[in-house]
Design an enzyme around this catalytic site. Sequence first.
Site, mmCIF file in Angstrom:
data_model
loop_
_atom_site.group_PDB
_atom_site.id
_atom_site.type_symbol
_atom_site.label_atom_id
_atom_site.label_comp_id
_atom_site.label_asym_id
_atom_site.label_seq_id
_atom_site.Cartn_x
_atom_site.Cartn_y
_atom_site.Cartn_z
ATOM 1 N N CYS A 3 0.852 -1.192 0.000
ATOM 2 C CA CYS A 3 0.000 0.000 0.000
ATOM 3 C C CYS A 3 0.883 1.235 0.000
ATOM 4 C CB CYS A 3 -0.914 0.005 1.220
ATOM 5 S SG CYS A 3 -1.899 1.523 1.380
ATOM 6 N N CYS A 14 -4.552 0.384 8.503
ATOM 7 C CA CYS A 14 -4.308 -1.060 8.374
ATOM 8 C C CYS A 14 -3.020 -1.398 9.122
ATOM 9 C CB CYS A 14 -4.213 -1.464 6.904
ATOM 10 S SG CYS A 14 -5.749 -1.264 5.988
ATOM 11 N N ASN A 306 -25.292 -11.452 17.960
ATOM 12 C CA ASN A 306 -24.248 -10.849 17.130
ATOM 13 C C ASN A 306 -24.140 -9.379 17.516
ATOM 14 O OD1 ASN A 306 -22.361 -10.429 15.070
ATOM 15 N ND2 ASN A 306 -23.950 -9.972 13.570
ATOM 16 N N CYS A 333 -17.239 -9.632 16.981
ATOM 17 C CA CYS A 333 -16.143 -8.932 16.320
ATOM 18 C C CYS A 333 -15.093 -8.485 17.332
ATOM 19 C CB CYS A 333 -16.670 -7.735 15.531
ATOM 20 S SG CYS A 333 -17.500 -6.490 16.544
#
Length: 374
Positions: A3, A14, A306, A333
Amino acid sequence: MDCSYFDAGVCRSCTLMGVPYGEQLARKDGHARDLLAPYGDAIWLPPVASAESGYRNKAKMVVSGTVDAPTIGILDEAGRGVDLRECGICAPGVRAALPVLAAFVTRSRLEPYSVPDRRGELKYVLVTHSPDDELMVRFVVRTRAGVDRIRARLDELLAALPNAVVVTANLQPEHKAVVEGDTEIVLTAQSSLVMRVGGVPLRLRPQSFFQTNTAVAESLYEQVTEWVDAVSPASVWDLYCGVGGFALNVAAPRRRVVGVETSTEAVRSARATAAAAGLPHVAFRAGDATAFALRAKTTPDLVIVNPPRRGIGADLSGWLEGSGIPNVVYSSCNPNSLSHDLARMPSYRIRTGRVLDMFPQTGHLEVAVLLDRV
């Protein structure tokens, strides 16, 4: 994945960029297994890998710069715009749309909002890409005048971006770190984007939550459906159901399924999908998941949860612990909040679990577990 933005130091979102993908996946899998080891002698399935790049079906882009030279991306520490329209983790369909949207900002004279100056009109563009190569485009503006500018040149935008089947304007006038406001104005005839996942055409309305990674979301739905079918419950609750992904995938003849979600937009989407699919035994309720459970006079055979990153919390964990429900499927998550919730539910043990890499190049992950009451 390489990147140029990361290498130049202009975007470090990231955090695992440059780490070999196999190593990223192994780290995440090992972390989840170690963290959740106290909660049962689980059978861990191999982790589900993702494409390393081009996986994000949605981009939330800050608009900054000037009318004639807008940036679409993020803000630096000083509040100045950093253009990321070639971001490699975004789906190709999203990347293709961003230069068109930048040109539209200029043509429609939508002044980008300046955070340091607290001045301007257009704050964000939000773009979602479907498996059918269709787009939902949402402009977040401060005033009705901004909506009028978009509407006045909408035909030009649709001609330049013909796969944009849903275009909306969201009003968020305040100077605060909130992406969108409560008021959503749909500018196209179509108001929902069809996301075909696991054979189910989910209908995504503008303010509805959907998983970021379509391919891995499909694997997640398949895995949860396999676990639910193996247990074969007659009744299921899908708490924090969003647009109904789990509820609609686990639907089966003579199986009663109820989905609960705070977002009325998501519930409208889920109900529309269920009606179109002819699923009379699947129902959806708008409301708080914990309040729904605490008020219920009966319990189901299985509960799917969830939740957002904070987890289900002490009240719902405590209710599940005392409920007597035989099985729970928990999709998370955030393994840390999952671990905290499981510590409050000692009557449940993990039978099997799986890590799904929903967010390559970052430290985030999805982990799903099937719990048995012991």
